[in-house]
Design a protein around this motif. Structure first.
Motif, short mmCIF file in Angstrom:
data_model
loop_
_atom_site.label_atom_id
_atom_site.label_comp_id
_atom_site.label_asym_id
_atom_site.label_seq_id
_atom_site.Cartn_x
_atom_site.Cartn_y
_atom_site.Cartn_z
N ALA A 210 54.33 37.40 39.17
CA ALA A 210 55.56 37.91 39.81
C ALA A 210 55.37 38.14 41.30
O ALA A 210 56.30 37.94 42.10
N PHE A 211 54.18 38.59 41.70
CA PHE A 211 53.94 38.95 43.10
C PHE A 211 53.04 37.92 43.79
O PHE A 211 52.11 37.38 43.19
N LYS A 212 53.33 37.68 45.05
CA LYS A 212 52.41 36.94 45.90
C LYS A 212 51.35 37.91 46.41
O LYS A 212 51.58 39.11 46.50
N ASN A 213 50.21 37.39 46.78
CA ASN A 213 49.13 38.19 47.36
C ASN A 213 48.50 39.16 46.37
O ASN A 213 47.86 40.13 46.79
N VAL A 214 48.68 38.95 45.07
CA VAL A 214 48.05 39.79 44.06
C VAL A 214 47.15 38.93 43.18
O VAL A 214 47.58 37.92 42.64
N ASP A 215 45.90 39.34 43.08
CA ASP A 215 44.92 38.64 42.25
C ASP A 215 44.44 39.63 41.19
O ASP A 215 44.01 40.73 41.53
N VAL A 216 44.52 39.27 39.92
CA VAL A 216 44.15 40.18 38.83
C VAL A 216 42.92 39.66 38.10
O VAL A 216 42.87 38.50 37.70
N ILE A 217 41.93 40.54 37.95
CA ILE A 217 40.77 40.26 37.10
C ILE A 217 40.99 41.05 35.82
O ILE A 217 40.95 42.28 35.83
N PRO A 218 41.26 40.39 34.70
CA PRO A 218 41.64 41.11 33.48
C PRO A 218 40.48 41.89 32.86
O PRO A 218 39.32 41.75 33.26
N ALA A 219 40.83 42.70 31.86
CA ALA A 219 39.84 43.54 31.17
C ALA A 219 38.74 42.69 30.55
O ALA A 219 38.94 41.53 30.20
N GLY A 220 37.56 43.30 30.43
CA GLY A 220 36.44 42.62 29.79
C GLY A 220 35.54 41.85 30.72
O GLY A 220 34.60 41.19 30.27
N ASN A 221 35.80 41.93 32.02
CA ASN A 221 34.99 41.18 32.99
C ASN A 221 33.99 42.03 33.74
O ASN A 221 33.07 41.49 34.36
N GLY A 222 34.16 43.35 33.73
CA GLY A 222 33.18 44.20 34.39
C GLY A 222 33.79 45.26 35.29
O GLY A 222 34.98 45.58 35.20
N ILE A 223 32.96 45.79 36.17
CA ILE A 223 33.31 46.93 37.03
C ILE A 223 33.76 46.42 38.39
O ILE A 223 33.14 45.53 38.97
N MET A 224 34.83 47.01 38.92
CA MET A 224 35.46 46.49 40.13
C MET A 224 34.49 46.33 41.29
O MET A 224 34.55 45.35 42.03
N HIS A 225 33.57 47.26 41.46
CA HIS A 225 32.70 47.22 42.64
C HIS A 225 31.66 46.10 42.54
O HIS A 225 31.34 45.46 43.54
N GLN A 226 31.15 45.88 41.34
CA GLN A 226 30.18 44.79 41.21
C GLN A 226 30.87 43.44 41.35
O GLN A 226 30.33 42.51 41.97
#
Length: 474
Positions: A158-174
């Motif tokens: 729906a939005f431009k300029n938004v990138d989503v990393i879905p659940a199950g991939n890890g911790i945001m900082h790493q």
């Protein structure tokens, strides 16, 4: 973007802003005395600041003055699913309001690239001793968050300029460290330093790459997301000279616990800390990230390292494109962000910490910042024979012993972004299994790596089964 001081970047089909020329035009030779943080802040002022306010804003950095607010334009926003979702709900609500008025709702988008990483919704309901723990925990996470995840998935398209990393991939900082940060941005034909704000106190994790990244609240992140500057005054910038080399067997966790104790005593609350010296040069990006990630524990706002060969090696290791790696090295060396160029930097305060003084450490048990050398376990009454005998007597009666450990978790990007730490844990598990040691039945064990990378290298090394056997399955 401004037009003054914009020049072609040698060796690339990009332009850059000659911050050195802008600063030295005000005070000849001043640029070489600026700390790393000030050089990055100066660049974005030259590139984005209102030309009428540019000289006064740069003077704050040059003269170390703190009597004027100046704008900061972070290059991107990193969110976890709780606060990031809230900001996107606000934008969705704004779209509804515009649609009600007959406007085009699709025009409402984040102006600044926004990366939303789903990592705050996981609960370890099933311990790592369950072979199906990962699948079960993920199923519980999806069930509990069905409505939220549906909305988050909608935002991806729906939005431009938004990138989503879905659940199950890890911790945001790493994930930010391994994948999201380019270190040097290339946007609209211009190269400039990557900077970001994140909706979590441990956002400074990526400071290890030489990227100014700080944790902010949801409202400030939303302000940046919409293209507004975050107004700031020149922070206290404290130089920390790391000397010496660590002793064999000393991990980055040992170092950061000792360093946290030291920096808390030196009162660096709110400061931007910059690490340099031969000790800093010897640390891998994994080790640096461990130190930067603990930034909130010693109270600083940012914990910076310079760009150097360690940075370049890490970018190659984590699969960045060769052109991007070349851009980082070229830009950093040209603009004075390379470690060698910072030898002339001048700080209002310099602290010194000797890495060779670090011993094996634990933290706590009651205060996470309270360092506990393992050599002091007995004198502090933790490794006490009488207590141990009493505990064994209680256990023999089928009781849970007083002071028993009930949760043993290998988690958080502080540790799991550092392969040396994770492999050390796996080797320890291998030795424990060889000796026939097992977890007590009341101990809930778990292993939540910060990204899928840890799983891959543990599998390749044949060590993942050793962790699983001891109860530390993913």
């Amino acid at each position: 973007m401004n037009t003054a001081f914009r020049k072609p970047l040698p060796g690339a089909a990009l332009d850059y802003y000659d911050t050195r020329a802008a600063v030295d035009a005000i005070a000849p030779g001043a640029y070489d005395t600026l700390p790393y943080t000030s050089r990055v802040l100066a660049e974005q002022l030259v590139r984005r600041c209102d030309p009428a306010a540019l000289t006064d804003s740069l003077k704050q950095l040059i003269e170390r003055k703190r009597d004027l607010d100046f704008p900061w334009y972070p290059a991107r926003v990193v969110c976890h699913d709780i606060l990031g979702q809230t900001a996107l709900v606000d934008l969705a609500g704004l779209r509804d309001a515009i649609a009600d008025q007959g406007g085009d709702p699709s025009l409402v988008n984040p102006v600044v690239p926004t990366q939303l990483i789903v990592d705050h919704s996981l609960a370890v309901e099933c311990g790592g001793f369950d072979p199906e723990a990962f699948e079960k925990n993920r199923a519980i996470e999806d069930r509990r968050n069905e409505d939220r995840f549906h909305f988050i998935n909608w935002t991806r398209t729906a939005f431009k300029n938004v990138d989503v990393i879905p659940a199950g991939n890890g911790i945001m900082h790493q994930i930010n460290l391994e994948k999201m940060s380019p270190v040097i941005q290339a946007r609209d034909g211009v190269a400039f330093p990557d900077t970001c704000v994140g909706t979590d106190s441990h956002t400074p994790h990526v400071d290890a790459l030489g990227v100014i990244a700080i944790g902010v609240g949801g409202l400030e992140a939303e302000t940046v997301m919409l293209g507004h500057p975050s107004m700031m005054r020149l922070p206290d910038i404290v130089g920390v000279k790391l000397t010496g080399q660590r002793k064999p067997g000393i991990t980055a966790t040992d170092i950061v616990l000792a360093l946290t104790e030291f920096l808390r005593k030196e009162r660096v609350v709110g400061a931007y800390v910059e690490f340099f010296g031969e000790g800093a040069d010897s640390l891998s990006i994994g080790d640096r990230a461990t130190i930067s990630n603990m930034c909130p524990e010693y109270g600083a706002t940012a914990a910076m390292f310079y760009i150097d060969q360690q940075t370049i090696d890490y970018l190659k290791l984590t699969g960045r494109e060769p052109e991007q790696v070349a851009l980082v090295e070229n830009y950093a060396k040209l603009t004075g962000l390379w470690a060698e160029s910072l030898k002339t930097a001048q700080y209002e305060r310099v602290l010194e910490f000797d890495l060779s003084s670090v011993v094996r450490n634990m933290a706590g048990p009651s205060n996470p910042h309270k360092r506990l050398p393992t050599s002091a376990l007995q004198e502090r009454g933790i490794a006490d024979e009488a207590k141990l005998a009493a505990a064994r007597a209680e256990e023999a009666q089928g009781l849970l012993p007083d002071g028993a450990v009930v949760i043993a978790a290998i988690t958080s990007c502080t540790n799991t972004s550092n392969p040396r730490n994770v492999v050390a844990a796996a080797l320890l598990a291998k030795k424990a299994n060889a000796l026939g040691l097992v977890r007590k039945p009341w101990v809930k064990t778990s292993f939540a790596p910060g990204s899928k990378v840890a799983k891959l290298y543990l599998e390749e090394a044949g060590l993942l089964p050793e962790l699983g056997k001891l109860g530390f399955g993913i």
